[in-house]
Design a protein around this motif. Structure first.
Motif, PDB file in Angstrom:
ATOM      1  N   ALA A  71      -1.408   2.463 -18.995  1.00 35.41           N
ATOM      2  CA  ALA A  71      -2.841   2.495 -18.671  1.00 35.41           C
ATOM      3  C   ALA A  71      -3.111   1.614 -17.457  1.00 35.41           C
ATOM      4  N   GLY A  72      -3.913   2.125 -16.544  1.00 34.34           N
ATOM      5  CA  GLY A  72      -4.204   1.402 -15.311  1.00 34.34           C
ATOM      6  C   GLY A  72      -3.277   1.744 -14.176  1.00 34.34           C
ATOM      7  N   HIS A  73      -2.257   2.560 -14.455  1.00 30.56           N
ATOM      8  CA  HIS A  73      -1.318   3.024 -13.441  1.00 30.56           C
ATOM      9  C   HIS A  73      -1.282   4.556 -13.453  1.00 30.56           C
ATOM     10  N   GLU A  74      -1.098   5.145 -12.304  1.00 27.11           N
ATOM     11  CA  GLU A  74      -0.986   6.601 -12.246  1.00 27.11           C
ATOM     12  C   GLU A  74       0.369   7.019 -12.801  1.00 27.11           C
ATOM     13  N   LEU A  75       0.360   7.866 -13.828  1.00 27.41           N
ATOM     14  CA  LEU A  75       1.595   8.343 -14.437  1.00 27.41           C
ATOM     15  C   LEU A  75       1.585   9.868 -14.446  1.00 27.41           C
ATOM     16  N   ALA A  76       2.461  10.455 -13.641  1.00 30.18           N
ATOM     17  CA  ALA A  76       2.609  11.910 -13.590  1.00 30.18           C
ATOM     18  C   ALA A  76       3.681  12.313 -14.597  1.00 30.18           C
ATOM     19  N   VAL A  77       3.423  13.368 -15.360  1.00 31.77           N
ATOM     20  CA  VAL A  77       4.313  13.761 -16.445  1.00 31.77           C
ATOM     21  C   VAL A  77       4.783  15.194 -16.251  1.00 31.77           C
ATOM     22  N   GLU A  78       6.106  15.364 -16.143  1.00 26.31           N
ATOM     23  CA  GLU A  78       6.689  16.700 -16.071  1.00 26.31           C
ATOM     24  C   GLU A  78       7.197  17.085 -17.456  1.00 26.31           C
ATOM     25  N   LEU A  79       6.634  18.161 -18.011  1.00 24.99           N
ATOM     26  CA  LEU A  79       6.983  18.663 -19.331  1.00 24.99           C
ATOM     27  C   LEU A  79       7.630  20.024 -19.155  1.00 24.99           C
ATOM     28  N   ARG A  80       8.941  20.083 -19.314  1.00 25.68           N
ATOM     29  CA  ARG A  80       9.686  21.275 -18.929  1.00 25.68           C
ATOM     30  C   ARG A  80       9.657  22.396 -19.965  1.00 25.68           C
ATOM     31  N   HIS A  81       9.320  22.067 -21.197  1.00 26.91           N
ATOM     32  CA  HIS A  81       9.304  23.128 -22.208  1.00 26.91           C
ATOM     33  C   HIS A  81       7.960  23.852 -22.183  1.00 26.91           C
ATOM     34  N   GLY A  82       8.002  25.168 -22.252  1.00 24.98           N
ATOM     35  CA  GLY A  82       6.795  25.969 -22.123  1.00 24.98           C
ATOM     36  C   GLY A  82       5.754  25.737 -23.201  1.00 24.98           C
ATOM     37  N   SER A  83       6.125  25.111 -24.313  1.00 23.88           N
ATOM     38  CA  SER A  83       5.168  24.865 -25.390  1.00 23.88           C
ATOM     39  C   SER A  83       4.035  23.930 -24.960  1.00 23.88           C
ATOM     40  N   TRP A  84       4.264  23.170 -23.892  1.00 27.13           N
ATOM     41  CA  TRP A  84       3.229  22.258 -23.386  1.00 27.13           C
ATOM     42  C   TRP A  84       2.271  22.941 -22.414  1.00 27.13           C
ATOM     43  N   GLY A  93       0.803  -1.219   0.000  1.00 23.35           N
ATOM     44  CA  GLY A  93       0.000   0.000   0.000  1.00 23.35           C
ATOM     45  C   GLY A  93       0.832   1.263   0.000  1.00 23.35           C
ATOM     46  N   LEU A  94       2.047   1.192  -0.551  1.00 27.29           N
ATOM     47  CA  LEU A  94       2.980   2.317  -0.496  1.00 27.29           C
ATOM     48  C   LEU A  94       3.286   2.909  -1.874  1.00 27.29           C
ATOM     49  N   MET A  95       2.624   2.438  -2.901  1.00 27.46           N
ATOM     50  CA  MET A  95       2.929   2.888  -4.255  1.00 27.46           C
ATOM     51  C   MET A  95       2.157   4.146  -4.607  1.00 27.46           C
ATOM     52  N   GLY A  96       2.902   5.206  -4.953  1.00 31.21           N
ATOM     53  CA  GLY A  96       2.304   6.424  -5.471  1.00 31.21           C
ATOM     54  C   GLY A  96       2.383   6.408  -6.988  1.00 31.21           C
ATOM     55  N   PRO A  97       2.288   7.559  -7.637  1.00 30.44           N
ATOM     56  CA  PRO A  97       2.367   7.595  -9.090  1.00 30.44           C
ATOM     57  C   PRO A  97       3.773   7.313  -9.607  1.00 30.44           C
ATOM     58  N   TYR A  98       3.834   6.869 -10.845  1.00 26.94           N
ATOM     59  CA  TYR A  98       5.090   6.912 -11.585  1.00 26.94           C
ATOM     60  C   TYR A  98       5.325   8.368 -11.993  1.00 26.94           C
TER      61      TYR A  98
END
Length: 280
Positions: free
Chosen positions: A132-145, A101-106
């Protein structure tokens, strides 16, 4: 809304005498860390995906108290040529954390060079499909996103937008807390303008101590998200671990959130003042 607060990594030798008592073995760092913070961002998986036994050890040493967010290996975000075996290992190895019960997002941390192009948009969609089916957090460093339509698309495909706090050097997303799912993810990198592009290491780039006013500003944004009912969970990760800056900032943010009626996990008083290190 459940708020988790921790740091980017825990294997910091310069925390000896601050968080870790002098002489603490690196194998004992996590056990000490977990008595003070309820989440941690695992950085080592960016360089090499740990095996099942390694994750079993993390779950055990954390004492069942600390949530882990797991950074994707660089083959997914930098070379962007993952093979099926990479996906299998990345998805299967953290199973001991899930069982405990310790898993957060990828966390997928893309570089500044990853611009919003048709090719990169397709790649991000493919990554969303594979996770799909897993929490995936995405950091997009370029301002175009940094656009509402991007966040809308991420919400549609089940991706979590990482809200970043960067130095005001231009070309990167604005420091705003956005939520694209039931889970929010905030990464505080510090605002060291002088070393962000010129720094020779991550330690130099993240050498920054937030002021109380800056943290109060983030507490206001967190309060707004809670009032709007936008998320069930929020992970706040301080990346400014150089010289223990994050260790000093976290108690200030906790206090600011509590003042706004947002409950956060607090270490037991005897642990925080137990003389383990200079900071507490």
């Amino acid at each position: 809304m459940k708020v988790y607060i921790g740091t980017g990594g825990y294997s910091n030798e310069d925390w000896l005498g601050l968080l870790y008592p002098e002489g603490t073995k690196s194998t004992d760092f996590l056990a000490v860390y977990s008595r003070h913070f309820d989440c941690v961002e695992l950085n080592s998986s960016f360089y090499g995906i740990p095996g099942l036994k390694a994750f079993e050890g993390m779950a055990r040493r954390s004492g069942g108290r600390t949530r882990f967010t797991v950074k994707l290996h660089q083959v997914f975000t930098h070379s962007r040529k993952p093979e099926d075996s990479d996906f299998d290992r990345m998805l299967q190895s953290p199973e001991p954390l899930r069982e405990a019960g310790l898993m957060g997002p990828y966390l997928a941390q893309f570089p500044y060079s990853f611009h919003r192009t048709p090719e990169n948009r397709r790649y991000l969609f493919q990554l969303a499909e594979r996770f799909a089916g897993h929490e995936l957090a995405v950091e997009l460093r370029h301002g175009s996103w940094d656009k509402p339509e991007v966040r809308s698309g991420m919400s549609e495909y089940g991706l979590l937008w990482v809200s970043p706090d960067y130095p005001p050097v231009g070309g990167m997303p604005e420091p705003q807390l956005h939520v694209t799912g039931e889970v929010g993810y905030l990464r505080l990198h510090g605002r060291n303008q002088g070393t962000w592009w010129e720094g020779q290491s991550a330690a130099e780039r993240h050498d920054y101590l937030y002021s109380r006013a800056e943290l109060e500003g983030w507490a206001d944004q967190v309060s707004g998200v809670q009032e709007a009912g936008e998320a069930e969970e929020l992970y706040i990760l301080f990346e400014n671990t150089t010289q223990g800056h994050a260790l000093k900032n976290i108690p200030v943010l906790r206090q600011a959130l509590e003042a706004r009626g947002i409950p956060v996990w607090q270490p037991e008083a005897n642990e925080e003042t137990g003389g383990e290190g200079r900071l507490f």
